[in-house]
Design a protein around this motif. Structure first.
Motif, PDB file in Angstrom:
ATOM      1  N   ASN A 199       0.856  -1.187   0.000  1.00  0.00           N
ATOM      2  CA  ASN A 199       0.000   0.000   0.000  1.00  0.00           C
ATOM      3  C   ASN A 199       0.896   1.243   0.000  1.00  0.00           C
ATOM      4  N   ASN A 200       1.272   1.667  -1.199  1.00  0.00           N
ATOM      5  CA  ASN A 200       2.141   2.835  -1.339  1.00  0.00           C
ATOM      6  C   ASN A 200       1.799   3.497  -2.662  1.00  0.00           C
ATOM      7  N   ARG A 201       1.487   4.790  -2.645  1.00  0.00           N
ATOM      8  CA  ARG A 201       1.054   5.457  -3.876  1.00  0.00           C
ATOM      9  C   ARG A 201       2.161   5.578  -4.906  1.00  0.00           C
ATOM     10  N   HIS A 202       3.391   5.294  -4.524  1.00  0.00           N
ATOM     11  CA  HIS A 202       4.510   5.338  -5.463  1.00  0.00           C
ATOM     12  C   HIS A 202       4.844   3.949  -6.007  1.00  0.00           C
ATOM     13  N   VAL A 203       3.975   2.986  -5.684  1.00  0.00           N
ATOM     14  CA  VAL A 203       4.157   1.607  -6.145  1.00  0.00           C
ATOM     15  C   VAL A 203       2.883   1.165  -6.864  1.00  0.00           C
ATOM     16  N   LEU A 204       3.056   0.545  -8.033  1.00  0.00           N
ATOM     17  CA  LEU A 204       1.924  -0.014  -8.770  1.00  0.00           C
ATOM     18  C   LEU A 204       2.180  -1.494  -8.999  1.00  0.00           C
ATOM     19  N   VAL A 205       1.292  -2.316  -8.456  1.00  0.00           N
ATOM     20  CA  VAL A 205       1.382  -3.760  -8.662  1.00  0.00           C
ATOM     21  C   VAL A 205       0.246  -4.169  -9.599  1.00  0.00           C
ATOM     22  N   VAL A 206       0.599  -4.728 -10.741  1.00  0.00           N
ATOM     23  CA  VAL A 206      -0.397  -5.225 -11.687  1.00  0.00           C
ATOM     24  C   VAL A 206      -0.014  -6.649 -12.055  1.00  0.00           C
ATOM     25  N   GLY A 207      -0.938  -7.352 -12.674  1.00  0.00           N
ATOM     26  CA  GLY A 207      -0.619  -8.723 -13.035  1.00  0.00           C
ATOM     27  C   GLY A 207      -1.437  -9.216 -14.207  1.00  0.00           C
ATOM     28  N   HIS A 208      -1.094 -10.400 -14.644  1.00  0.00           N
ATOM     29  CA  HIS A 208      -1.825 -11.058 -15.729  1.00  0.00           C
ATOM     30  C   HIS A 208      -2.404 -12.354 -15.181  1.00  0.00           C
ATOM     31  N   PRO A 209      -3.358 -12.959 -15.865  1.00  0.00           N
ATOM     32  CA  PRO A 209      -4.037 -14.146 -15.338  1.00  0.00           C
ATOM     33  C   PRO A 209      -3.306 -15.465 -15.569  1.00  0.00           C
ATOM     34  N   PHE A 210      -2.181 -15.439 -16.259  1.00  0.00           N
ATOM     35  CA  PHE A 210      -1.538 -16.691 -16.653  1.00  0.00           C
ATOM     36  C   PHE A 210      -0.724 -17.286 -15.503  1.00  0.00           C
ATOM     37  N   ILE A 211      -0.735 -18.600 -15.395  1.00  0.00           N
ATOM     38  CA  ILE A 211       0.040 -19.278 -14.362  1.00  0.00           C
ATOM     39  C   ILE A 211       1.521 -19.003 -14.530  1.00  0.00           C
ATOM     40  N   ASP A 212       1.960 -18.943 -15.780  1.00  0.00           N
ATOM     41  CA  ASP A 212       3.358 -18.671 -16.096  1.00  0.00           C
ATOM     42  C   ASP A 212       3.420 -17.763 -17.308  1.00  0.00           C
ATOM     43  N   ILE A 213       4.487 -16.993 -17.404  1.00  0.00           N
ATOM     44  CA  ILE A 213       4.628 -16.026 -18.500  1.00  0.00           C
ATOM     45  C   ILE A 213       4.626 -16.708 -19.871  1.00  0.00           C
ATOM     46  N   TRP A 214       4.983 -17.991 -19.934  1.00  0.00           N
ATOM     47  CA  TRP A 214       4.945 -18.700 -21.216  1.00  0.00           C
ATOM     48  C   TRP A 214       3.555 -18.585 -21.847  1.00  0.00           C
ATOM     49  N   GLU A 215       2.519 -18.682 -21.000  1.00  0.00           N
ATOM     50  CA  GLU A 215       1.144 -18.658 -21.496  1.00  0.00           C
ATOM     51  C   GLU A 215       0.761 -17.330 -22.134  1.00  0.00           C
ATOM     52  N   ALA A 216       1.526 -16.279 -21.850  1.00  0.00           N
ATOM     53  CA  ALA A 216       1.222 -14.966 -22.434  1.00  0.00           C
ATOM     54  C   ALA A 216       1.575 -14.917 -23.913  1.00  0.00           C
ATOM     55  N   VAL A 217       2.361 -15.887 -24.380  1.00  0.00           N
ATOM     56  CA  VAL A 217       2.677 -15.981 -25.804  1.00  0.00           C
ATOM     57  C   VAL A 217       1.524 -16.711 -26.494  1.00  0.00           C
ATOM     58  N   LYS A 218       1.010 -16.104 -27.544  1.00  0.00           N
ATOM     59  CA  LYS A 218      -0.124 -16.701 -28.233  1.00  0.00           C
ATOM     60  C   LYS A 218       0.225 -18.103 -28.749  1.00  0.00           C
ATOM     61  N   PRO A 219      -0.639 -19.101 -28.518  1.00  0.00           N
ATOM     62  CA  PRO A 219      -0.373 -20.457 -29.014  1.00  0.00           C
ATOM     63  C   PRO A 219      -0.084 -20.492 -30.515  1.00  0.00           C
ATOM     64  N   SER A 220      -0.806 -19.683 -31.284  1.00  0.00           N
ATOM     65  CA  SER A 220      -0.605 -19.687 -32.739  1.00  0.00           C
ATOM     66  C   SER A 220       0.805 -19.253 -33.127  1.00  0.00           C
TER      67      SER A 220
END
Length: 274
Positions: free
Chosen positions: A184-205
């Motif tokens: 909880n700090n206004r100078h920090v932004l924590v965001v995320g993606h729904p994938f279990i691992d970053i590999w999944e962020a690469v499109k299968p195609s």
């Protein structure tokens, strides 16, 4: 009194041939060329290694050395090979931003972006590397976020020293979401993606697969993926080799899922905010 002999005969280029001086002309297929010594007239059909082939209207081909001694449209020319085009200038970066030529990388900001692991950092560099260097943003990896609150405290965020954190599998009820909620700090932004691992962020195609497989809870996700595809999955060297193959398929932002794209862009905007 009129000058019977006109202007000075030595004025101007009095040595210039009546048909003009020889000029260089780049070869083009189909260009009609005359070799005046023999009177042979033909169209250019090919050139290589300093010679050019001319084909006349009867299909006869003669070969001549390139250079001077030819006529084109009744003018003396020196035939030269066309210059090869250089590589096209990149107009956009891999992230889709407008590429900027001649701009040095900015001195690194105090602000940082943290990602969970090496593969996350390599993927971000692959797509956003050009943008990050221009903005002076350094990306570091943490090897997990279990100690995220302590890591944030050690960083000492504040004005001009912002911290952006990209978290894997940041979904409601996950372990990662509970850890992120502790920051909880206004100078920090924590965001995320729904994938279990970053590999999944690469499109299968882009990788050449139909979809990323579902790996049973509790099983090592990466090795489970390798086993599903029949890839070697004995040790970390096999995992590293698989990731190298996957990363090689990522050419631009178009190879990534929008769920990751938006989060990374959000972090870059946050840490570069003046």
């Amino acid at each position: 009194m009129a000058d019977r002999y006109g202007n000075d005969v030595l004025a101007g280029d009095w040595r210039k041939p009546k048909n003009g001086r020889t000029v260089e002309v780049a070869l083009e297929k189909g260009m009609v060329v005359e070799e005046p010594t023999s009177g042979f007239v033909g169209a250019v059909v090919r050139w290589e290694h300093g010679v050019v082939d001319l084909e006349d209207r009867h299909g006869k081909i003669r070969t001549y050395p390139m250079g001077p001694g030819f006529w084109v449209d009744g003018k003396p020319v020196s035939l030269v090979a066309p210059k090869k085009a250089g590589p096209a200038k990149k107009t956009t970066t891999a992230s889709g931003s407008v590429a900027v030529d001649g701009v040095r990388a900015r001195v690194a900001r105090a602000s940082r972006i943290y990602v969970e692991g090496r593969h996350d950092a390599e993927l971000v560099e692959r797509v956003w590397g050009d943008d990050l260097r221009i903005e002076g943003v350094v990306v570091e990896y943490l090897e997990g976020i279990d100690d995220l609150p302590a890591i944030v405290n050690r960083f000492q965020p504040g004005p001009g020293r912002r911290l952006g954190v990209l978290v894997d599998h940041l979904v409601d009820g996950s372990k990662e979401s509970k850890i992120a909620a502790q920051v909880n700090n206004r100078h920090v932004l924590v965001v995320g993606h729904p994938f279990i691992d970053i590999w999944e962020a690469v499109k299968p195609s882009s990788v050449g697969i139909a979809e990323w497989p579902k790996i049973p809870y509790g099983e090592d996700w990466k090795k489970g993926v390798l086993k599903t595809f029949g890839w070697p999955a004995t040790d970390q060297a096999d995992v590293a080799a698989a990731w190298k193959h996957i990363l090689s398929k990522v050419k631009s932002f178009a190879d990534l899922d929008p769920a990751l794209l938006g989060r990374v862009e959000e972090l870059i905007d946050f840490v570069t905010m003046d």
